[in-house]
Design an enzyme around this catalytic site. Structure first.
Site, PDB file in Angstrom:
ATOM      1  N   PRO A 159       0.833  -1.211   0.000  1.00 48.73           N
ATOM      2  CA  PRO A 159       0.000   0.000   0.000  1.00 48.73           C
ATOM      3  C   PRO A 159       0.858   1.248   0.000  1.00 48.73           C
ATOM      4  O   PRO A 159       1.848   1.335   0.737  1.00 48.73           O
ATOM      5  CB  PRO A 159      -0.786  -0.135   1.308  1.00 48.73           C
ATOM      6  N   CYS A 160       0.484   2.235  -0.836  1.00 50.40           N
ATOM      7  CA  CYS A 160       1.416   3.327  -1.128  1.00 50.40           C
ATOM      8  C   CYS A 160       0.985   4.738  -0.754  1.00 50.40           C
ATOM      9  O   CYS A 160       1.669   5.689  -1.144  1.00 50.40           O
ATOM     10  CB  CYS A 160       1.751   3.304  -2.619  1.00 50.40           C
ATOM     11  N   PRO A 161      -0.104   4.991  -0.008  1.00 53.60           N
ATOM     12  CA  PRO A 161      -0.476   6.377   0.287  1.00 53.60           C
ATOM     13  C   PRO A 161       0.614   7.175   0.997  1.00 53.60           C
ATOM     14  O   PRO A 161       0.700   8.397   0.824  1.00 53.60           O
ATOM     15  CB  PRO A 161      -1.712   6.218   1.190  1.00 53.60           C
ATOM     16  N   ASP A 162       1.445   6.498   1.787  1.00 50.82           N
ATOM     17  CA  ASP A 162       2.478   7.222   2.532  1.00 50.82           C
ATOM     18  C   ASP A 162       3.606   7.732   1.639  1.00 50.82           C
ATOM     19  O   ASP A 162       4.424   8.541   2.077  1.00 50.82           O
ATOM     20  CB  ASP A 162       3.062   6.324   3.628  1.00 50.82           C
ATOM     21  N   PHE A 163       3.666   7.260   0.389  1.00 48.06           N
ATOM     22  CA  PHE A 163       4.682   7.743  -0.542  1.00 48.06           C
ATOM     23  C   PHE A 163       4.079   8.557  -1.678  1.00 48.06           C
ATOM     24  O   PHE A 163       4.796   9.059  -2.537  1.00 48.06           O
ATOM     25  CB  PHE A 163       5.462   6.558  -1.131  1.00 48.06           C
TER      26      PHE A 163
END
Length: 390
Positions: A94-98
């Site tokens: 999961p990529c929301p933090d990047f």
């Protein structure tokens, strides 16, 4: 040598769009991990609707990847037997933090930490090859690039790796959607095989690659020399700048002029065709609570929300999370579930279960890798492996 049925372990499976691209090229996904139960049901329904069965259409483990270790994973995947000499791992943490549009917490965020866990599982399980997919912000943002450099430093001790940003638009997907991909092949697997000189050089030097901390993105690419034969689609390569796309919104009641651009890259080719309305999930869309929807002109994608697509242009990167679904070019509503899947190049037969919430449907669709992009990458990996076995 033609290879078929190469076993795969799929992490962060979601709706399975990344899996589909590999299945289409003859890989065999025999183990999956997805811990959000609505996505689990969505995956199993969707993959089964394509005609796949058995382990390829079943999520074998629904616990968090934080809670499952390599021994448990290998036991579930191979039934207690020794892993085969050739198998792979694929996944996109999961990529929301990047993401530039996300919380940007990087490796300290709850999702960002999963990228490091994924790399640790790769090293513990020791597959022949792996694929790591994420948002371009992981590479383009300096604060995240140091974290990525540390991950690559770990991986290159055992794997020959390469990294590339690819745009789905360049592979026949009507969507401006960039993703960063990292591929790696285990050195002990490459050494005994007959390799071209350039590959042999990489096997010998990749373990000595220094960490990149404050380097530019170009330096990152130069470090890995772009040795892997990344896929290129001649018809669509560089499509965003290669063709002259409509740039102005269409006035109310107006009919836009059709540009000399490839039809497969225009959203109207897929979502303005009435024949598509009979496909699964075609009658499912979110009803807007705001009257603003009627004020937005076709092709106006300048605002943060309520972006209305242009029938003769590609879609902006999918913004389906948090119910921010793009508006249909010519109809007074948001895109349907089916239309969103069409813009992700998902096969027509694929369907999501009726009792899955619209929010979960759009979220898992938006999280997925466009199938045509996945198929292009899996085809490149397969060709590379077959080239090694000539």
């Amino acid at each position: 040598m033609k290879l078929d049925g190469i076993p795969l372990l799929s992490f962060f499976t979601g709706a399975g769009f990344l899996d589909i691209g590999f299945l289409q090229n003859g890989f065999h996904t025999l183990w999956h991990n997805e811990n959000y139960l609505p996505f689990v049901k969505g995956f199993e329904t969707g993959i089964s609707s394509l005609g796949y069965s058995g382990s390829s259409a079943k999520v074998q483990n629904t616990r968090s990847v934080l809670e499952i270790g390599p021994n448990e994973i290998l036991s579930e995947a191979f039934g207690g037997n020794k892993p085969p000499g050739l198998f792979g791992i694929i996944g996109g943490p999961p990529c929301p933090d990047f993401s530039v549009g996300g919380k940007n917490k990087g490796e300290t965020g709850s999702n960002g930490k999963l990228s490091e866990v994924y790399v640790n599982r790769i090293l513990e399980i020791n597959p022949t090859f792996f694929l790591f997919e994420n948002v371009p912000g992981l590479l383009r943002t300096s604060k995240h690039r140091e974290f990525l450099a540390n991950l690559l430093d770990k991986l290159t001790r055992r794997y020959v790796v390469d990294i590339k940003i690819l745009n789905a638009l360049d592979f026949g997907v009507p969507q401006d959607r960039e993703r960063v991909f990292i591929v790696g092949f285990r050195k002990t697997y490459l050494r005994p095989l007959l390799l071209p000189p350039s590959y042999k050089k990489l096997v010998s030097i990749s373990g000595a690659l220094p960490r990149l901390r404050s380097h530019t993105m170009n330096a990152f690419f130069e470090m890995y020399e772009n040795w892997f034969p990344w896929p290129i689609h001649p018809e669509f390569h560089g499509a965003k700048s290669r063709f002259i796309w409509p740039s102005e919104p269409v006035e109310k009641g107006g009919v836009p002029e059709r540009p000399p651009c490839p039809e497969p890259l225009m959203v109207g080719t897929y979502i303005c065709d009435e024949a598509r309305f009979s496909l699964p999930n075609s009658g499912e869309w979110l009803s807007p609570r705001s009257g603003k929807i009627g004020e937005v002109l076709e092709g106006d994608v300048s605002r943060k929300s309520f972006k209305r697509l242009h029938r003769y242009r590609y879609s902006p990167t999918a913004a389906y999370g948090n119910n921010e679904v793009h508006l249909h070019p010519v109809l007074p509503r948001r895109l349907s579930v089916r239309e969103a899947m069409l813009l992700q190049s998902v096969p027509n037969e694929y369907r999501l279960p009726e009792d899955m919430t619209l929010t979960d449907k759009f979220k898992t669709i938006g999280n997925g890798v466009p199938v045509k992009l996945s198929a292009a990458i899996s085809g490149a990996i397969l060709s590379f492996l077959e080239e090694l076995h000539k």
